[in-house]
Write an enzyme that holds these catalytic residues in place. Structure first.
Site, mmCIF file in Angstrom:
data_model
loop_
_atom_site.group_PDB
_atom_site.id
_atom_site.type_symbol
_atom_site.label_atom_id
_atom_site.label_comp_id
_atom_site.label_asym_id
_atom_site.label_seq_id
_atom_site.Cartn_x
_atom_site.Cartn_y
_atom_site.Cartn_z
ATOM 1 C CD GLU A 41 67.934 44.789 26.033
ATOM 2 O OE1 GLU A 41 68.685 45.535 25.377
ATOM 3 O OE2 GLU A 41 67.099 45.214 26.866
ATOM 4 C CE LYS A 113 68.119 48.282 22.811
ATOM 5 N NZ LYS A 113 68.440 48.150 24.266
ATOM 6 C CB CYS A 149 64.939 46.826 25.303
ATOM 7 S SG CYS A 149 64.510 47.580 26.909
#
Length: 542
Positions: A41, A113, A149
């Site tokens: 990430e 994300k 993540c």
């Protein structure tokens, strides 16, 4: 599919350096036959960049570095984490936590994300806008479900249910054949095992392979341990922890090779070494100094420093006062010999006497008390800061979490320094790590481990004159600080009421000290500093 996992240590804001590391790992994976390479990430920007993203050049420079990376990538795609603009809408936060699929010299696809954590050490909603949709990327007939993540963490493994969406479920329903996760998941004791269990449950529940690429290294207080994973059903491959590593794994056919979890003491040791090595190296320090008291805290700090930077780069100084025992000096010198570090003895008797003499006209009629004790600590802080300034050493503080919690430390004295190496390590864990370190030979002198701990600031002083026994203190602190339990709840666990109330009050009263302390390396689930934001001025008593 043969997927390369590039477990990389990046530096926040070092776009040229990070791009170089990414390309090196990418080419290593190509040499191993990779058909796709995955990175952690935000690897191009470094994680977490925090308010640097608001600097006018930060995101443009990141995007420029992304274009450079794309120009260097040929037919085998590279999936890279970075910071993007939120240009799709005039509303919302200005940036995106993003991943880009690079191939054939260009950016072929972007993913943002979806789940943005705002608890513990995270504050991503301050900067980023969430993704509106989760759809796979099609590449060579394979539908890649790309997550970042938090997107892969399930409610069962979070502190509580935080989100109404499940990105993995959305991707699988949209036809994803495999789930890829770019991660910068900070370490705390036990975290690698939790991740492996969580990712195994995701793979089993959705019936797809999971490729999880985690960052390694440290930025400020956070340590990233790697332990990247490939999971397909019951088969698990786990990369080593706390080291950069690039490997290619065929997700259609691989042998399980998950390493047994290292003992907790070993994990803590590795995290401390990584945290110090990167903090020093990334801020431009090659040498460190610290005070050696003959006690276990400074001994462990010195051992971490010698391992992280090399013994030749560690300068210890023992500074006995009139109350220091000869054994403390001997133990400091024995430690220095065991580690191969330099240790100089500089007595502070004369300085201490002169300071008391100077202040005597103002203290007429007053008995000696903690004032004179703190004078000694502050004299030592002065000398250590002088050593740091003269030789450009990074000064390490040596206090543990138990002492910092209850204020058993001297502001502008033993708290002087640039990095608090073991400030998130409770005293009982300090002993555990030291005993683990001595498992094959004596590194920490056994006398240091076995003698009663003492600050040696007054005659025959022992820590337990002031503090509860450390096993009791640490149990109360874990409940009060890490689990946020109330005084009544902690008493119900079997602890003596007066002790619980004393500890809780000391924790609350000493917030002002902790907010002036050097940054520390986070190794527990709730560290003072970045993950615990308490007001100094407040009257709440739990």
């Amino acid at each position: 599919m043969k997927i390369g996992i590039a477990q990389i240590n990046s530096i926040v804001g070092d776009f040229p350096g990070n791009a170089k590391r990414i390309l090196q790992a990418y080419r290593e994976c190509l040499d191993q036959g990779a058909e796709l390479v995955v990175t952690p990430e935000m690897v191009l920007a470094g994680y977490p960049p925090r308010d640097l993203v608001f600097k006018t050049r930060f995101v443009p420079d990141c995007l420029q570095a992304l274009d450079y990376l794309a120009s260097e990538v040929r037919e085998v795609p590279l999936l890279v984490g970075y910071v993007d603009r939120n240009d799709q809408s005039k509303r919302g936060k200005p940036f995106r936590n993003a991943a880009a699929l690079l191939a054939d010299g260009e950016v072929r696809a972007k993913v943002w994300k979806t789940l943005l954590p705002t608890y513990d050490v995270f504050d991503e909603r301050r900067y980023f806008e969430e993704s509106e949709e989760c759809v796979p990327i099609e590449w060579n007939g394979i539908r890649l479900g790309v997550t970042i993540c938090e997107d892969i963490w399930t409610d069962e493994y979070l502190q509580r249910p935080f989100y109404d969406r499940d990105p993995v479920e959305e991707l699988v329903k949209a036809g994803a054949d495999i789930i890829l996760n770019l991660s910068a998941s900070p370490f705390h004791a036990g975290k690698p095992t939790i991740r492996r269990e969580m990712l195994s449950s995701v793979s089993e529940e959705h019936g797809v392979p999971v490729v999880y690429c985690n960052a390694i290294g440290a930025n400020d207080q956070l340590v990233f341990d790697g332990h990247s994973l490939v999971i397909s059903g019951a088969a698990v491959v786990e990369l080593p922890g706390f080291v950069e590593h690039s490997v290619v794994i065929d997700t259609d056919s691989f042998d399980a090779s998950a390493c047994p979890a290292a003992p907790e003491a070993e994990q803590l040791w590795s995290a401390l070494v990584t945290g110090l090595r990167d903090y020093a190296g990334k801020t431009g320090f090659s040498t460190v100094c610290l005070g050696l008291s003959g006690g276990i805290d400074s001994a462990l700090t010195a051992a971490v420093a010698a391992e992280a930077l090399g013994a030749e780069n560690v300068h210890g100084m023992t500074m006995p006062s009139p109350y220091s025992s000869g054994g403390s000096v001997d133990d400091s010198m024995s430690l220095a010999r065991n580690l191969g570090i330099r240790c100089d003895e500089v007595r502070i008797d004369d300085i201490f006497a002169e300071v008391k003499k100077t202040m005597a006209p103002l203290f007429v009629g007053e008995k000696e008390d903690v004032t004179e004790e703190n004078m000694q600590a502050r004299i030592r802080g002065l000398l250590l800061m002088a050593l740091s300034n003269k030789f450009n050493h990074l000064l390490l503080t040596t206090g543990n979490k138990s002492e910092l919690a209850v204020g058993y430390c001297t502001i502008y004295g033993d708290m002087c320094g640039g990095l608090a190496v073991i400030s998130d390590l409770p005293k009982t864990k300090v002993y555990e790590v030291c005993r683990w370190l001595n498992r094959e030979r004596e590194i920490i002198p056994w006398n240091t481990i076995e003698k009663p701990p003492s600050a040696e600031l007054r005659p025959d002083q022992k820590d337990q004159d002031t503090l509860p026994p450390y096993d009791i203190l640490d149990g109360i602190l874990e409940a009060y600080v890490e689990r946020h339990q109330s005084i009544d709840e902690i008493i119900a666990l079997g602890y003596e009421e007066a002790t619980v109330r004393w500890v809780a009050r000391r924790v609350d009263l000493n917030e002002w000290k902790r907010q002036q302390a050097a940054p520390g390396i986070r190794v527990t689930s709730k560290a003072f500093g970045i993950g615990r934001r308490m007001p100094i001025v407040q009257r709440f008593q739990s």
